[in-house]
Design a protein around this motif. Structure first.
Motif, PDB file in Angstrom:
ATOM      1  N   GLU A 152     -17.790 -12.603  24.795  1.00  0.00           N
ATOM      2  CA  GLU A 152     -16.392 -12.354  24.472  1.00  0.00           C
ATOM      3  C   GLU A 152     -15.442 -13.248  25.271  1.00  0.00           C
ATOM      4  O   GLU A 152     -14.367 -13.626  24.780  1.00  0.00           O
ATOM      5  N   GLY A 153     -15.820 -13.623  26.494  1.00  0.00           N
ATOM      6  CA  GLY A 153     -14.978 -14.528  27.277  1.00  0.00           C
ATOM      7  C   GLY A 153     -14.812 -15.872  26.601  1.00  0.00           C
ATOM      8  O   GLY A 153     -13.702 -16.420  26.539  1.00  0.00           O
ATOM      9  N   SER A 154     -15.903 -16.416  26.079  1.00  0.00           N
ATOM     10  CA  SER A 154     -15.817 -17.684  25.351  1.00  0.00           C
ATOM     11  C   SER A 154     -14.975 -17.525  24.088  1.00  0.00           C
ATOM     12  O   SER A 154     -14.172 -18.401  23.746  1.00  0.00           O
ATOM     13  N   ARG A 155     -15.150 -16.411  23.382  1.00  0.00           N
ATOM     14  CA  ARG A 155     -14.360 -16.180  22.168  1.00  0.00           C
ATOM     15  C   ARG A 155     -12.860 -16.129  22.494  1.00  0.00           C
ATOM     16  O   ARG A 155     -12.035 -16.704  21.773  1.00  0.00           O
ATOM     17  N   VAL A 211      -7.225 -19.335  22.457  1.00  0.00           N
ATOM     18  CA  VAL A 211      -5.957 -19.785  23.062  1.00  0.00           C
ATOM     19  C   VAL A 211      -5.959 -21.261  23.445  1.00  0.00           C
ATOM     20  O   VAL A 211      -4.893 -21.818  23.736  1.00  0.00           O
ATOM     21  N   MET A 212      -7.121 -21.909  23.450  1.00  0.00           N
ATOM     22  CA  MET A 212      -7.177 -23.337  23.776  1.00  0.00           C
ATOM     23  C   MET A 212      -6.894 -24.156  22.514  1.00  0.00           C
ATOM     24  O   MET A 212      -7.457 -23.887  21.453  1.00  0.00           O
ATOM     25  N   PRO A 213      -6.019 -25.140  22.602  1.00  0.00           N
ATOM     26  CA  PRO A 213      -5.564 -25.839  21.391  1.00  0.00           C
ATOM     27  C   PRO A 213      -6.609 -26.712  20.720  1.00  0.00           C
ATOM     28  O   PRO A 213      -6.510 -26.976  19.523  1.00  0.00           O
ATOM     29  N   ASN A 214      -7.635 -27.181  21.451  1.00  0.00           N
ATOM     30  CA  ASN A 214      -8.612 -28.116  20.892  1.00  0.00           C
ATOM     31  C   ASN A 214     -10.036 -27.665  21.188  1.00  0.00           C
ATOM     32  O   ASN A 214     -10.872 -28.475  21.605  1.00  0.00           O
ATOM     33  N   ALA A 215     -10.313 -26.389  20.971  1.00  0.00           N
ATOM     34  CA  ALA A 215     -11.622 -25.844  21.330  1.00  0.00           C
ATOM     35  C   ALA A 215     -12.287 -25.205  20.120  1.00  0.00           C
ATOM     36  O   ALA A 215     -11.630 -24.691  19.217  1.00  0.00           O
ATOM     37  N   ARG A 216     -13.629 -25.261  20.126  1.00  0.00           N
ATOM     38  CA  ARG A 216     -14.398 -24.537  19.124  1.00  0.00           C
ATOM     39  C   ARG A 216     -15.629 -23.944  19.792  1.00  0.00           C
ATOM     40  O   ARG A 216     -16.073 -24.405  20.854  1.00  0.00           O
ATOM     41  N   LEU A 217     -16.168 -22.903  19.150  1.00  0.00           N
ATOM     42  CA  LEU A 217     -17.289 -22.153  19.713  1.00  0.00           C
ATOM     43  C   LEU A 217     -18.486 -22.213  18.782  1.00  0.00           C
ATOM     44  O   LEU A 217     -18.362 -21.993  17.572  1.00  0.00           O
ATOM     45  N   VAL A 218     -19.656 -22.508  19.360  1.00  0.00           N
ATOM     46  CA  VAL A 218     -20.935 -22.420  18.656  1.00  0.00           C
ATOM     47  C   VAL A 218     -21.752 -21.324  19.333  1.00  0.00           C
ATOM     48  O   VAL A 218     -21.941 -21.356  20.558  1.00  0.00           O
ATOM     49  N   THR A 219     -22.213 -20.349  18.561  1.00  0.00           N
ATOM     50  CA  THR A 219     -23.084 -19.315  19.111  1.00  0.00           C
ATOM     51  C   THR A 219     -24.486 -19.472  18.530  1.00  0.00           C
ATOM     52  O   THR A 219     -24.660 -19.957  17.410  1.00  0.00           O
ATOM     53  N   VAL A 220     -25.478 -19.055  19.318  1.00  0.00           N
ATOM     54  CA  VAL A 220     -26.880 -19.216  18.925  1.00  0.00           C
ATOM     55  C   VAL A 220     -27.572 -17.862  18.991  1.00  0.00           C
ATOM     56  O   VAL A 220     -27.581 -17.215  20.049  1.00  0.00           O
ATOM     57  N   ALA A 221     -28.136 -17.440  17.871  1.00  0.00           N
ATOM     58  CA  ALA A 221     -28.841 -16.162  17.817  1.00  0.00           C
ATOM     59  C   ALA A 221     -30.137 -16.223  18.622  1.00  0.00           C
ATOM     60  O   ALA A 221     -30.727 -17.296  18.816  1.00  0.00           O
TER      61      ALA A 221
END
Length: 291
Positions: free
Chosen positions: A246-249, A254-264
């Protein structure tokens, strides 16, 4: 014989009254990639075992051991992530690196974000693997208080307790990764050697002492992480038992140029457990940053 990952070479940088072990691969004139290891019994050879060969063909890969970790000698552990970020800025200056894409895992992700906040001119982009520094407290208020009290023990008690705990390496690994069989055997062996090294984990103990407050985390970057404008890739295992996803999410929102990849089906050391997916995502990210 000193353990080294494939394609890596070790050099030593005289800095801050001691010697910093820096692992390198790749040509000196290539785009710099700075790798920042995590806490506990980590060092640059462990977290980044697979990356020197993978990225050394087209990047100048640089991976120092932070004070209190690995092969860095003669420098007292620095404690919190702001001080460690300042240390990295001096490492880059000592190596003649003006700007780099910074990759950090866990504690190293916390340090990398602080480098971007306090020395933004040095950071071309960020790759953050289950980064620390994005939680308000450890668990509930009772578990957090217990964690804080554990950091208040005198060194004469704390160090022997940690040394005893470090003997149970198998338990420690199973607490970090979802599937230990995904780790290279060389990494497991080096983690064991690092855990049994005299003075092991003292750098991480000082980090915990600096970041754990009595009622909350002193290193919580959620209120300020939106100030980081550098491109950022978050990479997080969905079964991470150490750092909440959840911290990464929340940071990505709120970061203007960020994306998240999660791995099952992946734990905390996602760059090792999901190596092929990690390399694929990082290569795509680096291509976009260069573009």
């Amino acid at each position: 014989m000193t353990f080294l990952p494939p394609a890596a070479r070790a050099e030593y940088l005289d800095l801050d009254g001691g010697r910093v072990r820096v692992l390198h691969s790749g040509p000196a004139g290539a785009p710099p990639l700075l790798l920042v290891h995590g806490g506990s019994n980590d060092n640059a050879t462990i977290s980044w075992y697979r990356l020197f060969e993978e990225f050394g063909a087209d990047h100048r890969v640089i991976a120092p051991d932070l004070p209190g970790f690995g092969g860095t000698e003669g420098i007292d552990p620095l404690g919190g992530p702001v001080a460690q970020a300042g240390f990295l800025s001096r490492v880059l200056a000592g190596l003649g690196v003006e700007r780099a894409v910074v990759v950090g895992v866990s504690m190293g992700g916390d340090v990398a974000m602080n480098l971007a906040l306090h020395h933004p001119e040095l950071v071309r982009g960020l790759v953050l693997i289950a980064p620390g520094g994005l939680v308000e407290r450890v668990g509930n208020r009772f578990t957090h208080k217990a964690a804080w009290w554990s950091t208040r023990m005198p060194d004469g008690i704390l160090f022997p307790v940690v040394a005893l705990a470090n003997r149970f390496v198998g338990l420690a690994l199973r607490a970090v990764v979802h599937d230990v069989s995904t780790l290279p055997p060389e990494v497991v062996a080096e983690f064991r050697r690092e855990a049994l090294r005299p003075g092991a984990a003292r750098g991480y103990m000082r980090y915990n002492q600096a970041t754990l407050g009595p009622h909350g985390m002193r290193n919580n970057l959620l209120p300020v992480v939106g100030r980081i404008t550098a491109p950022a890739l978050f990479f997080h295992g969905e079964r991470d038992p150490m750092v909440p996803l959840e911290g990464s999410r929340r940071a990505v929102r709120v970061m203007p140029n960020a994306r998240l990849v999660t791995v099952a089906d992946c734990g905390h050391w996602a760059q090792l457990e999901a190596h092929e997916r990690f390399v694929e995502e990082v290569r795509s990210f680096l291509s976009d940053v260069r573009g």
